[in-house]
Design a protein around this motif. Structure first.
Motif, mmCIF file in Angstrom:
data_model
loop_
_atom_site.group_PDB
_atom_site.id
_atom_site.type_symbol
_atom_site.label_atom_id
_atom_site.label_comp_id
_atom_site.label_asym_id
_atom_site.label_seq_id
_atom_site.Cartn_x
_atom_site.Cartn_y
_atom_site.Cartn_z
ATOM 1 N N LEU A 43 -1.818 8.465 99.738
ATOM 2 C CA LEU A 43 -1.625 7.126 100.289
ATOM 3 C C LEU A 43 -2.963 6.402 100.402
ATOM 4 C CD1 LEU A 43 0.882 7.663 103.245
ATOM 5 C CD2 LEU A 43 1.365 7.001 100.901
ATOM 6 N N HIS A 44 -2.900 5.079 100.372
ATOM 7 C CA HIS A 44 -4.073 4.247 100.618
ATOM 8 C C HIS A 44 -4.426 4.364 102.101
ATOM 9 C CE1 HIS A 44 -6.281 0.415 101.140
ATOM 10 N NE2 HIS A 44 -6.705 0.706 99.929
ATOM 11 N N PRO A 45 -5.695 4.202 102.503
ATOM 12 C CA PRO A 45 -6.051 4.289 103.921
ATOM 13 C C PRO A 45 -5.273 3.335 104.825
ATOM 14 C CG PRO A 45 -8.027 4.370 102.615
ATOM 15 C CD PRO A 45 -6.896 4.120 101.658
ATOM 16 N N SER A 46 -4.703 2.268 104.261
ATOM 17 C CA SER A 46 -3.887 1.351 105.060
ATOM 18 C C SER A 46 -2.528 1.954 105.396
ATOM 19 C CB SER A 46 -3.701 0.031 104.319
ATOM 20 O OG SER A 46 -2.990 0.247 103.115
ATOM 21 N N GLY A 47 -2.170 3.066 104.743
ATOM 22 C CA GLY A 47 -0.900 3.728 105.005
ATOM 23 C C GLY A 47 0.177 3.413 103.986
ATOM 24 N N PHE A 48 -0.113 2.524 103.041
ATOM 25 C CA PHE A 48 0.864 2.160 102.012
ATOM 26 C C PHE A 48 0.658 3.000 100.759
ATOM 27 C CE2 PHE A 48 0.482 -1.864 104.399
ATOM 28 C CZ PHE A 48 1.814 -2.075 104.691
ATOM 29 N N ARG A 49 1.731 3.185 100.006
ATOM 30 C CA ARG A 49 1.615 3.793 98.690
ATOM 31 C C ARG A 49 1.038 2.738 97.755
ATOM 32 N NH1 ARG A 49 4.878 4.406 94.231
ATOM 33 N NH2 ARG A 49 6.517 3.162 95.184
ATOM 34 N N ARG A 105 -1.449 8.898 112.997
ATOM 35 C CA ARG A 105 -2.194 10.073 113.448
ATOM 36 C C ARG A 105 -2.621 10.920 112.241
ATOM 37 N NH1 ARG A 105 -1.653 15.352 114.414
ATOM 38 N NH2 ARG A 105 0.485 15.432 113.675
ATOM 39 N N LEU A 106 -1.716 11.087 111.285
ATOM 40 C CA LEU A 106 -2.043 11.888 110.100
ATOM 41 C C LEU A 106 -3.120 11.217 109.247
ATOM 42 C CD1 LEU A 106 1.466 13.195 109.032
ATOM 43 C CD2 LEU A 106 -0.382 14.467 110.103
ATOM 44 N N LEU A 107 -3.103 9.884 109.192
ATOM 45 C CA LEU A 107 -4.158 9.178 108.455
ATOM 46 C C LEU A 107 -5.516 9.379 109.123
ATOM 47 C CD1 LEU A 107 -2.300 5.888 107.542
ATOM 48 C CD2 LEU A 107 -3.158 7.586 105.941
ATOM 49 N N ARG A 108 -5.516 9.393 110.465
ATOM 50 C CA ARG A 108 -6.777 9.657 111.175
ATOM 51 C C ARG A 108 -7.239 11.097 110.958
ATOM 52 N NH1 ARG A 108 -4.179 6.665 115.218
ATOM 53 N NH2 ARG A 108 -3.753 8.571 116.402
ATOM 54 N N VAL A 109 -6.289 12.031 110.944
ATOM 55 C CA VAL A 109 -6.618 13.438 110.682
ATOM 56 C C VAL A 109 -7.225 13.569 109.289
ATOM 57 C CG1 VAL A 109 -5.596 15.708 110.234
ATOM 58 C CG2 VAL A 109 -4.929 14.430 112.255
ATOM 59 N N ARG A 110 -6.616 12.892 108.301
ATOM 60 C CA ARG A 110 -7.130 12.952 106.935
ATOM 61 C C ARG A 110 -8.547 12.398 106.855
ATOM 62 N NH1 ARG A 110 -4.558 9.556 102.035
ATOM 63 N NH2 ARG A 110 -5.501 7.889 103.218
ATOM 64 N N ALA A 111 -8.803 11.278 107.543
ATOM 65 C CA ALA A 111 -10.141 10.683 107.517
ATOM 66 C C ALA A 111 -11.167 11.631 108.130
ATOM 67 C CB ALA A 111 -10.130 9.352 108.261
ATOM 68 N N ARG A 112 -10.776 12.310 109.213
ATOM 69 C CA ARG A 112 -11.689 13.256 109.866
ATOM 70 C C ARG A 112 -11.959 14.458 108.952
ATOM 71 N NH1 ARG A 112 -9.180 13.083 114.859
ATOM 72 N NH2 ARG A 112 -7.885 14.783 114.159
ATOM 73 N N GLN A 113 -10.926 14.942 108.265
ATOM 74 C CA GLN A 113 -11.096 16.072 107.358
ATOM 75 C C GLN A 113 -11.982 15.707 106.166
ATOM 76 O OE1 GLN A 113 -7.066 17.118 106.365
ATOM 77 N NE2 GLN A 113 -7.133 18.924 107.680
ATOM 78 N N LYS A 114 -11.775 14.512 105.629
ATOM 79 C CA LYS A 114 -12.562 14.090 104.471
ATOM 80 C C LYS A 114 -14.037 13.934 104.822
ATOM 81 C CE LYS A 114 -9.240 13.715 101.475
ATOM 82 N NZ LYS A 114 -9.162 14.611 100.343
ATOM 83 N N ALA A 115 -14.325 13.574 106.073
ATOM 84 C CA ALA A 115 -15.716 13.433 106.490
ATOM 85 C C ALA A 115 -16.422 14.788 106.502
ATOM 86 C CB ALA A 115 -15.783 12.793 107.871
ATOM 87 N N LYS A 116 -15.695 15.852 106.802
ATOM 88 C CA LYS A 116 -16.286 17.199 106.857
ATOM 89 C C LYS A 116 -16.307 17.888 105.495
ATOM 90 C CE LYS A 116 -14.541 18.235 111.462
ATOM 91 N NZ LYS A 116 -13.658 19.132 112.212
ATOM 92 N N LYS A 117 -15.459 17.440 104.577
ATOM 93 C CA LYS A 117 -15.297 18.109 103.289
ATOM 94 C C LYS A 117 -16.570 18.015 102.461
ATOM 95 C CE LYS A 117 -12.978 16.105 99.974
ATOM 96 N NZ LYS A 117 -13.728 16.125 98.743
ATOM 97 N N PRO A 118 -17.025 19.123 101.877
ATOM 98 C CA PRO A 118 -18.230 19.065 101.037
ATOM 99 C C PRO A 118 -17.939 18.375 99.703
ATOM 100 C CG PRO A 118 -17.305 21.263 101.011
ATOM 101 C CD PRO A 118 -16.498 20.478 101.996
#
Length: 128
Positions: A67-73, A3-16
């Motif tokens: 973290l990498h988008p796959s969830g691994f360090r 869930r946090l990885l999805r939140v991060r992806a959504r935030q990065k899409a909005k980030k200028p």
């Protein structure tokens, strides 16, 4: 974690895109972010048309930061010995590693069931 990885992806899409002020005007200025410090600087004064300032609110959740988008360090590997510190991580083989050593690293990583982020060779199938 997912869930946090999805939140991060959504935030990065909005980030200028945070670029250095006036970097598009002057060739000697790089694009990497520098805080505007001039007295009359419009970006420091937060004039809306000049872009956004870097703020803590644009960051990703602390648990998945780095973290990498796959969830691994992600661990950079330069030799076979480096695989020991990569337990439970995703590995990225350094670009300076030659083909012979890369094949050894990839074979060892497959034995250890590690995820390889930039594989060059495919796993050989037994039928051919």
């Amino acid at each position: 974690m997912d869930r946090l990885l999805r939140v991060r992806a959504r935030q990065k899409a909005k980030k200028p895109e945070f670029r250095r002020y006036d970097s598009h005007k002057k060739a000697r200025l790089g694009e990497s972010w520098r805080r505007p410090r001039g007295l009359h600087n419009k970006l420091r004064q937060q004039v809306r048309a000049k872009g956004r300032l870097v703020r803590p609110g644009f960051g990703s959740p602390r648990a998945v930061r780095g973290l990498h988008p796959s969830g691994f360090r992600e661990v950079l590997v330069r030799c076979v010995k480096d695989l020991k510190r990569a337990e439970g991580c995703a590995i990225r083989i350094a670009r300076t590693v030659g083909m012979r050593k890369r094949e050894k690293i990839e074979a060892m990583a497959r034995e250890m069931n590690l995820k390889i982020l930039n594989p060059k060779t495919e796993a050989k199938s037994g039928g051919e």
